[in-house]
Design a protein around this motif. Structure first.
Motif, PDB file in Angstrom:
ATOM      1  N   ILE A  51       3.939  -1.873   6.955  1.00 31.99           N
ATOM      2  CA  ILE A  51       2.991  -1.144   7.798  1.00 31.99           C
ATOM      3  C   ILE A  51       3.606  -0.939   9.175  1.00 31.99           C
ATOM      4  O   ILE A  51       4.072  -1.905   9.812  1.00 31.99           O
ATOM      5  N   THR A  52       3.606   0.306   9.610  1.00 36.02           N
ATOM      6  CA  THR A  52       4.105   0.608  10.957  1.00 36.02           C
ATOM      7  C   THR A  52       3.081   1.423  11.751  1.00 36.02           C
ATOM      8  O   THR A  52       3.237   1.598  12.952  1.00 36.02           O
ATOM      9  N   GLU A  53       2.053   1.912  11.059  1.00 33.54           N
ATOM     10  CA  GLU A  53       1.083   2.781  11.726  1.00 33.54           C
ATOM     11  C   GLU A  53       0.141   1.967  12.626  1.00 33.54           C
ATOM     12  O   GLU A  53      -0.437   0.969  12.157  1.00 33.54           O
ATOM     13  N   GLN A  54      -0.008   2.410  13.877  1.00 39.01           N
ATOM     14  CA  GLN A  54      -0.750   1.601  14.852  1.00 39.01           C
ATOM     15  C   GLN A  54      -2.187   1.315  14.426  1.00 39.01           C
ATOM     16  O   GLN A  54      -2.666   0.197  14.565  1.00 39.01           O
ATOM     17  N   SER A  74       6.390  -4.152  15.702  1.00 33.45           N
ATOM     18  CA  SER A  74       6.791  -2.818  15.235  1.00 33.45           C
ATOM     19  C   SER A  74       6.564  -2.668  13.739  1.00 33.45           C
ATOM     20  O   SER A  74       6.282  -1.580  13.243  1.00 33.45           O
ATOM     21  N   LEU A  75       6.726  -3.786  13.031  1.00 23.23           N
ATOM     22  CA  LEU A  75       6.683  -3.736  11.568  1.00 23.23           C
ATOM     23  C   LEU A  75       5.911  -4.937  11.032  1.00 23.23           C
ATOM     24  O   LEU A  75       6.143  -6.063  11.463  1.00 23.23           O
ATOM     25  N   ILE A  76       5.011  -4.650  10.120  1.00 22.33           N
ATOM     26  CA  ILE A  76       4.327  -5.746   9.414  1.00 22.33           C
ATOM     27  C   ILE A  76       4.748  -5.667   7.953  1.00 22.33           C
ATOM     28  O   ILE A  76       4.718  -4.573   7.356  1.00 22.33           O
ATOM     29  N   ILE A  77       5.134  -6.807   7.435  1.00 20.69           N
ATOM     30  CA  ILE A  77       5.458  -6.858   5.997  1.00 20.69           C
ATOM     31  C   ILE A  77       4.478  -7.832   5.348  1.00 20.69           C
ATOM     32  O   ILE A  77       4.436  -9.013   5.715  1.00 20.69           O
ATOM     33  N   ILE A  78       3.669  -7.316   4.429  1.00 18.29           N
ATOM     34  CA  ILE A  78       2.770  -8.200   3.674  1.00 18.29           C
ATOM     35  C   ILE A  78       3.502  -8.558   2.391  1.00 18.29           C
ATOM     36  O   ILE A  78       3.806  -7.675   1.573  1.00 18.29           O
TER      37      ILE A  78
END
Ligand SMILES: Cc1cc2nc3c(=O)[nH]c(=O)nc-3n(C[C@H](O)[C@H](O)[C@H](O)COP(=O)(O)O)c2cc1C
Length: 200
Positions: A51-54, A74-78
């Protein structure tokens, strides 16, 4: 960066530069490194939702008790896992070896995981833990910082990402440009309390 320095310098960062954007190539590099992490029988059971979208990061931050690193990174990794990956065309996990040992491995892995619900879950957590550490060390060596996280509403996040029924969420790793240094390490338990020679 040397791997030993990356291990020593990795810390869980709680404040990131919200305006920093990682490039597509940087994100791809982290993921390509993540999937070099080991998995039992090479089942590669991790699945990564990035996920990168604010607006989605903000929603995820809400579902994470308002933790700000989630909306600022900046980046979320689930990190998720497919509990049935052991049974989904397992021949591709050993595509590069001769047929005879491949068939033996597939038979062995099916015997290992079939009907073993607890083992399938354990394997999901083991694999995702390995991949999470790879992601955090890769990020560090690329000039980024990270925070591993379990402090979120798993059920709501699962709904938000359309988590399939036979998958679970293990944890989340956020990555970004550090905005604030962390506090000194909380305190390490000495090796003498943690390490046992040959037996407890
Ligand atoms: C599985 C796991 C879940 C964690 N969840 C959170 C979290 O939700 N929020 C947070 O701020 N830190 C979280 N942490 C970070 C830990 O608090 C941190 O790793 C620990 O205090 C050691 O600090 P260090 O990572 O800077 O060495 C988590 C760490 C792990 C391994």
């Amino acid at each position: 960066m040397d791997i030993i320095d990356a291990i020593k310098q990795r810390r869980s960062i709680k404040s990131f530069d919200k305006n920093h954007k990682m490039t597509y190539d940087e994100i791809k590099q982290i993921l390509e490194l993540a999937v070099l992490s080991p998995t039992s029988y090479n089942i590669q059971n991790w699945r990564f939702v990035i996920i990168t979208e604010q607006s989605i990061k903000d929603k995820l931050s809400e579902l994470s008790h308002g933790q700000q690193q989630v909306s600022e990174a900046s980046l979320i990794i689930i990190l998720c896992a497919d509990l049935n990956s052991w049974n989904k065309h397992p021949e591709r996990y050993w595509a590069n070896i001769p047929e005879e040992p491949r068939n033996a491995l597939i038979e062995s892995l099916k015997k290992s995981y079939k009907d073993k619900v607890q083992l399938q879950r354990d394997e999901a957590m083991r694999s995702c833990g390995m991949a999470a550490q790879t992601i955090m060390l890769a990020a560090k060596s690329m000039g980024y910082d990270s925070c591993p996280m379990k402090g979120f509403d798993y059920e709501s996040v699962g709904k938000m990402i359309n988590l399939p029924n036979d998958h679970l969420i293990s944890m989340m790793v956020v990555v970004g440009k550090k905005a604030k240094n962390p506090s000194p390490r909380g305190g390490q338990v000495p090796l003498s309390e943690l390490v046992f020679t040959n037996k407890f």
